[in-house]
Design a protein around this motif. Sequence first.
Motif, PDB file in Angstrom:
ATOM      1  N   ASN A 236       0.844  -1.195   0.000  1.00 16.91           N
ATOM      2  CA  ASN A 236       0.000   0.000   0.000  1.00 16.91           C
ATOM      3  C   ASN A 236       0.882   1.250   0.000  1.00 16.91           C
ATOM      4  OD1 ASN A 236      -2.587  -1.389   0.237  1.00 16.91           O
ATOM      5  ND2 ASN A 236      -1.748  -2.053   2.211  1.00 16.91           N
ATOM      6  N   ASP A 237       0.260   2.378  -0.331  1.00 18.26           N
ATOM      7  CA  ASP A 237       1.077   3.581  -0.537  1.00 18.26           C
ATOM      8  C   ASP A 237       1.872   4.004   0.703  1.00 18.26           C
ATOM      9  OD1 ASP A 237      -1.159   4.245   0.839  1.00 18.26           O
ATOM     10  OD2 ASP A 237      -1.665   6.028  -0.334  1.00 18.26           O
ATOM     11  N   TRP A 238       1.372   3.697   1.907  1.00 18.47           N
ATOM     12  CA  TRP A 238       2.060   4.150   3.122  1.00 18.47           C
ATOM     13  C   TRP A 238       3.246   3.234   3.475  1.00 18.47           C
ATOM     14  CZ3 TRP A 238       1.967   0.704   7.264  1.00 18.47           C
ATOM     15  CH2 TRP A 238       1.045  -0.347   7.143  1.00 18.47           C
ATOM     16  N   GLU A 239       3.430   2.141   2.745  1.00 20.73           N
ATOM     17  CA  GLU A 239       4.492   1.172   3.066  1.00 20.73           C
ATOM     18  C   GLU A 239       5.315   0.833   1.822  1.00 20.73           C
ATOM     19  OE1 GLU A 239       2.546  -2.385   4.616  1.00 20.73           O
ATOM     20  OE2 GLU A 239       1.212  -2.467   2.891  1.00 20.73           O
ATOM     21  N   THR A 240       5.526   1.822   0.961  1.00 22.16           N
ATOM     22  CA  THR A 240       6.243   1.582  -0.295  1.00 22.16           C
ATOM     23  C   THR A 240       7.759   1.585  -0.121  1.00 22.16           C
ATOM     24  OG1 THR A 240       5.953   3.934  -0.669  1.00 22.16           O
ATOM     25  CG2 THR A 240       4.532   2.464  -1.941  1.00 22.16           C
ATOM     26  N   GLY A 241       8.250   2.180   1.000  1.00 23.58           N
ATOM     27  CA  GLY A 241       9.697   2.292   1.178  1.00 23.58           C
ATOM     28  C   GLY A 241      10.287   1.058   1.824  1.00 23.58           C
ATOM     29  N   ARG A 242       9.845   0.771   3.024  1.00 27.35           N
ATOM     30  CA  ARG A 242      10.330  -0.393   3.766  1.00 27.35           C
ATOM     31  C   ARG A 242       9.286  -0.789   4.798  1.00 27.35           C
ATOM     32  NH1 ARG A 242      15.719   0.702   6.252  1.00 27.35           N
ATOM     33  NH2 ARG A 242      16.280   1.169   4.123  1.00 27.35           N
ATOM     34  N   HIS A 261       5.592  -1.683  11.189  1.00 24.88           N
ATOM     35  CA  HIS A 261       5.720  -0.333  10.647  1.00 24.88           C
ATOM     36  C   HIS A 261       5.925  -0.383   9.137  1.00 24.88           C
ATOM     37  CE1 HIS A 261      10.089  -1.195  11.375  1.00 24.88           C
ATOM     38  NE2 HIS A 261      10.183  -0.669  10.161  1.00 24.88           N
ATOM     39  N   GLY A 262       5.493   0.673   8.498  1.00 23.13           N
ATOM     40  CA  GLY A 262       5.715   0.831   7.069  1.00 23.13           C
ATOM     41  C   GLY A 262       6.216   2.242   6.828  1.00 23.13           C
ATOM     42  N   ASN A 263       7.136   2.353   5.899  1.00 20.33           N
ATOM     43  CA  ASN A 263       7.700   3.665   5.582  1.00 20.33           C
ATOM     44  C   ASN A 263       7.328   4.010   4.141  1.00 20.33           C
ATOM     45  OD1 ASN A 263      10.360   4.578   3.934  1.00 20.33           O
ATOM     46  ND2 ASN A 263      10.125   5.818   5.766  1.00 20.33           N
ATOM     47  N   ARG A 264       6.851   5.225   3.963  1.00 18.24           N
ATOM     48  CA  ARG A 264       6.513   5.681   2.610  1.00 18.24           C
ATOM     49  C   ARG A 264       7.797   6.153   1.938  1.00 18.24           C
ATOM     50  NH1 ARG A 264       1.889   8.196   0.218  1.00 18.24           N
ATOM     51  NH2 ARG A 264       0.737   8.075   2.158  1.00 18.24           N
ATOM     52  N   ARG A 265       8.055   5.638   0.740  1.00 18.39           N
ATOM     53  CA  ARG A 265       9.298   5.984   0.060  1.00 18.39           C
ATOM     54  C   ARG A 265       9.412   7.509  -0.091  1.00 18.39           C
ATOM     55  NH1 ARG A 265      11.147   2.268  -4.232  1.00 18.39           N
ATOM     56  NH2 ARG A 265       8.936   1.951  -4.547  1.00 18.39           N
ATOM     57  N   PRO A 266      10.526   8.077   0.408  1.00 15.20           N
ATOM     58  CA  PRO A 266      10.632   9.539   0.359  1.00 15.20           C
ATOM     59  C   PRO A 266      10.785  10.051  -1.067  1.00 15.20           C
ATOM     60  CG  PRO A 266      12.666   8.573   1.172  1.00 15.20           C
ATOM     61  CD  PRO A 266      11.704   7.440   0.994  1.00 15.20           C
ATOM     62  N   ARG A 267      10.288  11.273  -1.296  1.00 14.20           N
ATOM     63  CA  ARG A 267      10.411  11.850  -2.649  1.00 14.20           C
ATOM     64  C   ARG A 267      11.802  12.424  -2.863  1.00 14.20           C
ATOM     65  NH1 ARG A 267       5.256  13.734  -1.365  1.00 14.20           N
ATOM     66  NH2 ARG A 267       3.704  12.264  -2.128  1.00 14.20           N
ATOM     67  N   GLY A 273      11.225   9.952   4.958  1.00 15.89           N
ATOM     68  CA  GLY A 273       9.892   9.434   4.582  1.00 15.89           C
ATOM     69  C   GLY A 273       9.074   9.046   5.807  1.00 15.89           C
ATOM     70  N   THR A 274       7.764   9.260   5.732  1.00 15.99           N
ATOM     71  CA  THR A 274       6.869   9.030   6.875  1.00 15.99           C
ATOM     72  C   THR A 274       6.822   7.562   7.305  1.00 15.99           C
ATOM     73  OG1 THR A 274       5.492  10.842   6.108  1.00 15.99           O
ATOM     74  CG2 THR A 274       4.447   9.282   7.602  1.00 15.99           C
ATOM     75  N   TYR A 275       6.880   7.320   8.626  1.00 14.07           N
ATOM     76  CA  TYR A 275       6.695   5.978   9.186  1.00 14.07           C
ATOM     77  C   TYR A 275       5.319   5.890   9.834  1.00 14.07           C
ATOM     78  CZ  TYR A 275      11.499   4.198   8.788  1.00 14.07           C
ATOM     79  OH  TYR A 275      12.697   3.712   8.320  1.00 14.07           O
TER      80      TYR A 275
END
Length: 355
Positions: A236-242, A261-267, A273-275
């Motif tokens: 999901n979009d809120w967990e695209t980073g890690r 936890h999920g991290n949104r891939r930073p721009r 990026g938001t956790y």
Amino acid sequence: MTLKRRSDQLLLRPSHIPPSRENFEVVGAFNPGVAQIDGEVVLLVRVAERPTEEREGFVPLPRWVPGKALTIDWLAEDDVIQSNDPRSVQVRKTGRTRLTYTSYLRLVRCGDGRSVREITDIQLKPETELEEFGVEDPRITKIGDRYYITYVAVSRYGVSTALASTSDFRSFTRLGVIFCPENKDVVLFPEKIGKDYVALHRPVPGTPFNRPEMWIAKSIDLTDWGRHRWLHGGGNDWETGRVGAGAPPIRVDGGWLEIYHGNRRPRRPGAVGTYSAGAMLLDADEPWKILRRTERPILTPTTEFERIGFVPNVVFPTGVIPLENSYLLYLGAADTCCAVVELDKAELLGAMKEL
Ligand code: MAN
């Protein structure tokens, strides 16, 4: 939509903890491991400290010398590359990362779990060469009558996860590194499943085939881990980073509840990026099967202490205490503070869907 918070309480700020030595300041008291002992909630808090001394043209980088004290390596500013991430610098000559602070663990007693009763002197400090840059992010699981603490050990050899155990939170037995670099967010299940202990872990791939994702492993003795399987890679979009395990799993109707936890891939490159936090229900007997999951995060950074800090916009769940109708969820906020959020049990369990 995130879940309604019945309450949220800031438990600890860095200013509540005295520095462990002269010429250091505490920049974080966060990511607490949580346990209940003798009817009381205790936190093992990650305390991050950095040197206050300044030397024109130099960057201070703390390091523990095994068996001795803490030392500071003063590197010339021109010899390091600094980024938007305040936590680390890169050494130009070697390309290696060094942390600008160092962390140790400190025991804090919290009575019924909603406020701090005592900040104790009980500490788990870096000791071995695999811990020279600090020990971080403990997670605590009671198995039988002992408490097992998985914690991150950072050194020039990388970021690994080590195990320690205790029966009283006064003295700790170190059991060594259980997941070699780079691997963190290791949590243990509170009982054997079949014949095995089970852990969630989060290897970080060094090649760009994949992102940091959650895996599950088995062990017959808690120290040798194998039979690894891939578990969850976000989506999901809120967990695209890690993604990574948060609180150690707890038994609920129909399986195991894992708050992760999920991290949104930073721009921006170099940004963090938001956790946020999400929840999943793992099969009771085959916990490598995800039965249900929250599509939206259950918590995102909303309070001031979650949005503003050393690393802004971070909620990082690290432990959960079940009450009759609710959960007390402990978290690190903005890599700076410890907080506890109370969530409704039925609402949380109902938010997980077959995806
Ligand atoms: C990341 C963050 C930091 C931590 C290092 C080493 O950069 O989680 O807080 O100090 O990894 O583990």
